[in-house]
Structures are given as structure tokens and as C-alpha cells.
Design an enzyme around this catalytic site. Structure first.
Site, PDB file in Angstrom:
ATOM      1  CB  CYS A 275      -0.942  -0.033   1.262  1.00 56.34           C
ATOM      2  SG  CYS A 275      -0.448   0.121   2.926  1.00 56.34           S
ATOM      3  CG  HIS A 324      -4.741   0.264   3.682  1.00 53.36           C
ATOM      4  ND1 HIS A 324      -4.028  -0.646   3.085  1.00 53.36           N
ATOM      5  CD2 HIS A 324      -5.414   0.916   2.753  1.00 53.36           C
ATOM      6  CE1 HIS A 324      -4.527  -0.895   1.544  1.00 53.36           C
ATOM      7  NE2 HIS A 324      -5.310  -0.104   1.493  1.00 53.36           N
ATOM      8  CG  HIS A 336      -6.311   0.424  -1.988  1.00 54.27           C
ATOM      9  ND1 HIS A 336      -6.770   0.087  -0.836  1.00 54.27           N
ATOM     10  CD2 HIS A 336      -7.396   0.082  -2.893  1.00 54.27           C
ATOM     11  CE1 HIS A 336      -7.931  -0.843  -0.851  1.00 54.27           C
ATOM     12  NE2 HIS A 336      -8.220  -0.830  -2.048  1.00 54.27           N
TER      13      HIS A 336
END
Length: 362
Positions: A275, A324, A336
Site C-alpha cells: 500500500c 493502510h 490502492h
């Protein structure tokens, strides 16, 4: 004469009680067997456990990324200090050689005290010239000694700093290994659970994953067609987001070019990403250097608390521990790299699995 009596037969009531107890025991045993820890979990239970393991793996991945970044920084700092120490030692050796040359030169003038030798000189002018030289030489010697002492202190400080950083580097490498084991352990455990599914269950999960991965077209903006985000051009808050511009727009465009690229833990491109690897790589393509980890990325730029104020290309953070991060894509969507087993894609912010915490405008 011994008497012979027939054994007493159990009463009918007692037989009934025993039979009932035995049946109850069998039922309890069957229930225990059904609830045994080794019982095969359902597909939904497996998915829930796997999702949790992937989340834990991502948490460990970000910690690993942080330790790796720290290791690289320490290695550069230690290398610089060691280079400085080497150059400083060379300077110190030259200072010592110079001082030795002065002492040797004086010794060659004779074995008696230089001031007495000058006093016995028959030429007054020669005496004055040599006396001036002696004062100058003494001053040079004193200055050389001071420089040697200063250089020795400087080298001692640099060596102590290098020693401390080497110790920190050793601890960082230990942490790096620990986090790597944690990631690999979680991923292996998740894979073991997935392997326990039947072919039909695996197909059902794959279908779910395909439906989630259909966000390969950008959600419609400012009158767009909608893509994975639906047909409207407003986000979940009813806000029409501005198109990405400047550095954020360039970073978002770079990330878009990687749609469909596989997730790979601790990778930051150019073909696989985790991420924070995707977001740091994307901004690097816009000539903007941002930290490697999601936790560090959360500390830069301007914080945006309201989702309605987000613009395309802003960093968006999820989960309470900020493990995240993605790029805001408009329409309540995020671009993402979700987790292991997925690809870079668009996804609704409401389905990430953790709460939206805040955004950051770089």
C-alpha cells in the site's frame, strides 16, 4: 447347607435411568465432536479469518518497511562517519608527521639548549634572526599540538557515534528479521486456510474477489460515466471532487498506470507494490519525495479530516493504527494496493475493512 439365591434383577426404573444417561452421553459426545477445534470451518469463516490474517500481515509489513528504511538510513550515516574518520585519521597522521619533522630539525642543530647556543653566537645579527626563528618554531609546535589534540577529540567523538549507530543497526536488523517472520507466518497461515477449502468454495471466493477487483476503471468525475463507483459524479458525501491537479494529479496518474499490478509485501514498484509502496512510488514519479511507510506519510502535508474536502491524489489513511494508505480517486473511492492476493485497483472507501481516519494533501 448353603443357600442359593437368585441375583437381584435391576428394577425397570433403574434400567430406564441408565439408558437415558447413556443416550445423553452419546449426544454430548456427538456435540463435542462437531464443536471440536479440528472441525473444518465454513467458507465464510475461512474468508473472515484470512482477511484478518492479511490485515495483520499488512501491519507487520509496514513495521518491516519502517525497520528497513531505518536500516538503510543508518547504513548511509555509518558509512559517512567512517569516511570522515578515515580522512580525519589521515589528517592526524600528517599533523604528527609535521610535528616530528620540527623536532628532528631542532635536534640536528645540536645537543645543547637552543637559547644557550644562540647566546654564544659571535654574530649579534645572526643571534637575533635565529631567536626570531626559534620563537616562530615554538609557536608552530604549540599550534600543531593543539590541532592534534582537537583532531584526536573529534575522531573519538565520531568513533563513539559510529559505535552507537552500529549498535542501533544491529537492533534494527533483529527487528527486521522478526517482522519478516511475522509477515511470512501470517501469509502462510492464510494460505493454509485457503488450501483447506473445496474446489467449489475456492471458486466461490475467487468470484467474490473478481467482483471486488472490477474497479479497474476510474470512478466518474464531473459528469463522467462512473466506472466502478456508479453512474453519479458525486462522492458518498454528495461532494463533487475536484480533478487531480499539480503534483497530486501527476502522482495519481502514475498510480493509475499501475492498475492491475500485483500486491507484494514490502515492494515499492515498479511492477509490484504494497500500500505505502504504491503511494511513495506514485509521488516519486511526480518528483516529490515522501516517506516510505503509511505511518510516516501521515505526518506530512496538510491534514484533511472531512472526506468531503478530499481532492483526487490526496493520501487517505485507514484503521486506527494508520497501517493502510491509498490515493483518493473521487466519488468516495480510493486507488490502492489492498493486500496479498489482490492487485492495484479502485475500491469504495466504505469497503476497505477499516475506518477512514483522515487525508493528507502533499
Amino acid at each position: 447347607m448353603a443357600s442359593h439365591r437368585r441375583p437381584r434383577q435391576p428394577s425397570r426404573a433403574r434400567v430406564t435411568v441408565l439408558t437415558t444417561a447413556a443416550a445423553a452421553a452419546v449426544a454430548i459426545s456427538a456435540q463435542a465432536a462437531n464443536a471440536a477445534p479440528g472441525a473444518k470451518p465454513s467458507k465464510d469463516e475461512v474468508k473472515s479469518k484470512v482477511d484478518k490474517l492479511y490485515e495483520q500481515a499488512e501491519q507487520a509489513t509496514e513495521k518491516y518497511n519502517g525497520a528497513k528504511e531505518k536500516q538503510e538510513k543508518l547504513q548511509k550515516e555509518i558509512s559517512t562517519i567512517q569516511d570522515n574518520v578515515a580522512r580525519g585519521q589521515q589528517d592526524l597522521n600528517e599533523l604528527r608527521d609535521g610535528l616530528g619533522s620540527m623536532a628532528a630539525g631542532q635536534y640536528r642543530t645540536g645537543g645543547i639548549d637552543p637559547s644557550l647556543q644562540l647566546f654564544l653566537s659571535a654574530d649579534p645579527d645572526d643571534y637575533l634572526d635565529k631567536a626570531t626563528t626559534l620563537d616562530r618554531v615554538s609557536g608552530q609546535q604549540a599550534d600543531a599540538l593543539r590541532r592534534i589534540q582537537d583532531k584526536q577529540r573529534e575522531l573519538a567523538q565520531q568513533r563513539a557515534e559510529a559505535t552507537a549507530k552500529l549498535k542501533d543497526l544491529s537492533a534494527t536488523r533483529t527487528e527486521l528479521g522478526s517482522q519478516k517472520q511475522a509477515v511470512q507466518g501470517k501469509l502462510a497461515e492464510a494460505q493454509k486456510l485457503l488450501n483447506s477449502l473445496t474446489a467449489q468454495e475456492k471458486a466461490a471466493l475467487a468470484a467474490e474477489q473478481d467482483r471486488a477487483a472490477r474497479g479497474t476503471e476510474r470512478p466518474g468525475l464531473n459528469g463522467g460515466t462512473g466506472g466502478a463507483g456508479g453512474s453519479g459524479d458525486t462522492g458518498e458525501s454528495g461532494h463533487t471532487p475536484a480533478a487531480g491537479t499539480g503534483r497530486a494529479g501527476a502522482a495519481f496518474a502514475a498510480a493509475q498506470s499501475k492498475l492491475g499490478s500485483p500486491y507484494q509485501w514490502s515492494h515499492a514498484g515498479p511492477s509490484t507494490f504494497d500500500c505505502s509502496g504504491l503511494t511513495s512510488w506514485a509521488y516519486a514519479q511526480a518528483n516529490v519525495s515522501i516517506p516510505r511507510t503509511s505511518e510516516a506519510q501521515a505526518t506530512i502535508g496538510t491534514r484533511i479530516s472531512s472526506q468531503s474536502q478530499l481532492q483526487v491524489g490526496d493520501l487517505v489513511f485507514f484503521f486506527n493504527d494508520i497501517h493502510h494508505v491509498g490515493l483518493y480517486a473521487g466519488n468516495g473511492q480510493v486507488l490502492h494496493a489492498p493486500r496479498s492476493g489482490t492487485v492495484v485497483r479502485y475500491e469504495s472507501m466504505s469497503t476497505i475493512g477499516g475506518p477512514f481516519m483522515f487525508g493528507v494533501r502533499v
